[in-house]
Design a protein around this motif. Structure first.
Motif, mmCIF file in Angstrom:
data_model
loop_
_atom_site.group_PDB
_atom_site.id
_atom_site.type_symbol
_atom_site.label_atom_id
_atom_site.label_comp_id
_atom_site.label_asym_id
_atom_site.label_seq_id
_atom_site.Cartn_x
_atom_site.Cartn_y
_atom_site.Cartn_z
ATOM 1 N N GLU A 59 0.826 -1.215 0.000
ATOM 2 C CA GLU A 59 0.000 0.000 0.000
ATOM 3 C C GLU A 59 0.858 1.262 0.000
ATOM 4 O O GLU A 59 0.546 2.238 -0.681
ATOM 5 C CB GLU A 59 -0.958 0.006 1.195
ATOM 6 C CG GLU A 59 -2.032 -1.063 1.134
ATOM 7 C CD GLU A 59 -1.566 -2.450 1.569
ATOM 8 O OE1 GLU A 59 -0.395 -2.612 2.001
ATOM 9 O OE2 GLU A 59 -2.372 -3.380 1.470
ATOM 10 N N GLN A 60 1.955 1.240 0.744
ATOM 11 C CA GLN A 60 2.850 2.390 0.789
ATOM 12 C C GLN A 60 3.521 2.589 -0.569
ATOM 13 O O GLN A 60 3.613 3.718 -1.053
ATOM 14 C CB GLN A 60 3.903 2.198 1.878
ATOM 15 C CG GLN A 60 4.867 3.362 2.014
ATOM 16 C CD GLN A 60 5.913 3.127 3.094
ATOM 17 O OE1 GLN A 60 5.743 2.280 3.970
ATOM 18 N NE2 GLN A 60 6.994 3.869 3.027
ATOM 19 N N ALA A 61 3.981 1.512 -1.181
ATOM 20 C CA ALA A 61 4.615 1.606 -2.499
ATOM 21 C C ALA A 61 3.618 2.100 -3.536
ATOM 22 O O ALA A 61 3.936 2.963 -4.369
ATOM 23 C CB ALA A 61 5.188 0.255 -2.905
ATOM 24 N N ARG A 62 2.394 1.590 -3.485
ATOM 25 C CA ARG A 62 1.355 2.006 -4.437
ATOM 26 C C ARG A 62 1.033 3.483 -4.278
ATOM 27 O O ARG A 62 0.954 4.220 -5.266
ATOM 28 C CB ARG A 62 0.095 1.173 -4.225
ATOM 29 C CG ARG A 62 -1.040 1.515 -5.197
ATOM 30 C CD ARG A 62 -2.381 1.055 -4.686
ATOM 31 N NE ARG A 62 -2.647 1.705 -3.407
ATOM 32 C CZ ARG A 62 -3.272 1.140 -2.393
ATOM 33 N NH1 ARG A 62 -3.717 -0.089 -2.474
ATOM 34 N NH2 ARG A 62 -3.473 1.796 -1.264
ATOM 35 N N ASP A 63 0.860 3.934 -3.040
ATOM 36 C CA ASP A 63 0.525 5.332 -2.795
ATOM 37 C C ASP A 63 1.655 6.256 -3.245
ATOM 38 O O ASP A 63 1.411 7.315 -3.836
ATOM 39 C CB ASP A 63 0.204 5.564 -1.324
ATOM 40 C CG ASP A 63 -1.098 4.900 -0.891
ATOM 41 O OD1 ASP A 63 -1.890 4.489 -1.775
ATOM 42 O OD2 ASP A 63 -1.325 4.782 0.332
ATOM 43 N N GLU A 64 2.890 5.861 -2.971
ATOM 44 C CA GLU A 64 4.020 6.683 -3.406
ATOM 45 C C GLU A 64 4.117 6.698 -4.929
ATOM 46 O O GLU A 64 4.412 7.733 -5.530
ATOM 47 C CB GLU A 64 5.322 6.173 -2.788
ATOM 48 C CG GLU A 64 6.493 7.097 -3.058
ATOM 49 C CD GLU A 64 7.806 6.642 -2.432
ATOM 50 O OE1 GLU A 64 8.853 7.124 -2.907
ATOM 51 O OE2 GLU A 64 7.797 5.818 -1.491
ATOM 52 N N LEU A 65 3.842 5.567 -5.561
ATOM 53 C CA LEU A 65 3.858 5.507 -7.024
ATOM 54 C C LEU A 65 2.803 6.434 -7.614
ATOM 55 O O LEU A 65 3.064 7.149 -8.584
ATOM 56 C CB LEU A 65 3.638 4.066 -7.501
ATOM 57 C CG LEU A 65 3.609 3.838 -9.006
ATOM 58 C CD1 LEU A 65 4.884 4.340 -9.672
ATOM 59 C CD2 LEU A 65 3.385 2.357 -9.297
ATOM 60 N N ALA A 86 14.763 11.476 -11.971
ATOM 61 C CA ALA A 86 14.799 10.860 -10.632
ATOM 62 C C ALA A 86 13.421 10.322 -10.265
ATOM 63 O O ALA A 86 13.302 9.216 -9.709
ATOM 64 C CB ALA A 86 15.282 11.867 -9.595
ATOM 65 N N LEU A 87 12.380 11.093 -10.572
ATOM 66 C CA LEU A 87 11.022 10.627 -10.304
ATOM 67 C C LEU A 87 10.707 9.378 -11.117
ATOM 68 O O LEU A 87 10.101 8.430 -10.606
ATOM 69 C CB LEU A 87 10.004 11.734 -10.611
ATOM 70 C CG LEU A 87 9.936 12.887 -9.610
ATOM 71 C CD1 LEU A 87 9.122 14.042 -10.183
ATOM 72 C CD2 LEU A 87 9.348 12.413 -8.290
ATOM 73 N N TRP A 88 11.088 9.387 -12.381
ATOM 74 C CA TRP A 88 10.850 8.229 -13.251
ATOM 75 C C TRP A 88 11.542 6.986 -12.685
ATOM 76 O O TRP A 88 10.936 5.917 -12.604
ATOM 77 C CB TRP A 88 11.354 8.511 -14.658
ATOM 78 C CG TRP A 88 11.103 7.370 -15.588
ATOM 79 C CD1 TRP A 88 11.918 6.297 -15.838
ATOM 80 C CD2 TRP A 88 9.928 7.140 -16.369
ATOM 81 N NE1 TRP A 88 11.338 5.443 -16.724
ATOM 82 C CE2 TRP A 88 10.113 5.932 -17.069
ATOM 83 C CE3 TRP A 88 8.747 7.854 -16.548
ATOM 84 C CZ2 TRP A 88 9.151 5.430 -17.925
ATOM 85 C CZ3 TRP A 88 7.799 7.341 -17.415
ATOM 86 C CH2 TRP A 88 8.004 6.145 -18.088
ATOM 87 N N LEU A 127 9.293 1.590 -7.536
ATOM 88 C CA LEU A 127 8.027 1.349 -6.842
ATOM 89 C C LEU A 127 7.145 0.373 -7.611
ATOM 90 O O LEU A 127 6.501 -0.493 -7.007
ATOM 91 C CB LEU A 127 7.294 2.670 -6.617
ATOM 92 C CG LEU A 127 7.984 3.625 -5.642
ATOM 93 C CD1 LEU A 127 7.421 5.028 -5.778
ATOM 94 C CD2 LEU A 127 7.867 3.107 -4.216
ATOM 95 N N ALA A 128 7.128 0.489 -8.940
ATOM 96 C CA ALA A 128 6.346 -0.448 -9.743
ATOM 97 C C ALA A 128 6.877 -1.865 -9.573
ATOM 98 O O ALA A 128 6.096 -2.822 -9.467
ATOM 99 C CB ALA A 128 6.376 -0.030 -11.218
ATOM 100 N N ALA A 129 8.191 -2.016 -9.501
ATOM 101 C CA ALA A 129 8.792 -3.347 -9.299
ATOM 102 C C ALA A 129 8.429 -3.897 -7.920
ATOM 103 O O ALA A 129 8.142 -5.093 -7.769
ATOM 104 C CB ALA A 129 10.306 -3.271 -9.473
#
Length: 75
Positions: free
Chosen positions: A11-17, A36-38, A44-46
């Motif tokens: 959930e944290q990775a998804r929200d940050e993504l 850097a964002l990309w 995060l997608a991984a």
């Protein structure tokens, strides 16, 4: 290939993504910041994919286990 549990929850990775994508879509960032964002978005997608693959494997294992239980009960 051995999959390990990512250090951050799904959930944290998804929200940050989501936040990364929103910042990229909004524009107004320098080329370096955009890159850097990309890169962070790719990380995060991984991480999200690792969580989803793990969940899929757990469901498949539970399904196989359930099928074996049904087979043994029919005997």
């Amino acid at each position: 290939m051995t999959e390990t549990t990512p250090e951050i929850p799904y959930e944290q990775a998804r929200d940050e993504l989501i936040a990364v994508v929103q910042r990229l879509e909004a524009g107004g960032t320098s080329l370096d910041e955009s890159l850097a964002l990309w890169e962070r978005g790719e990380q995060l997608a991984a991480i999200c994919q690792t969580w989803l693959d793990g969940a899929k494997a757990r469901l498949a294992a539970a399904s196989r286990s359930g099928d074996q239980d049904v087979d043994s009960e029919e005997m």
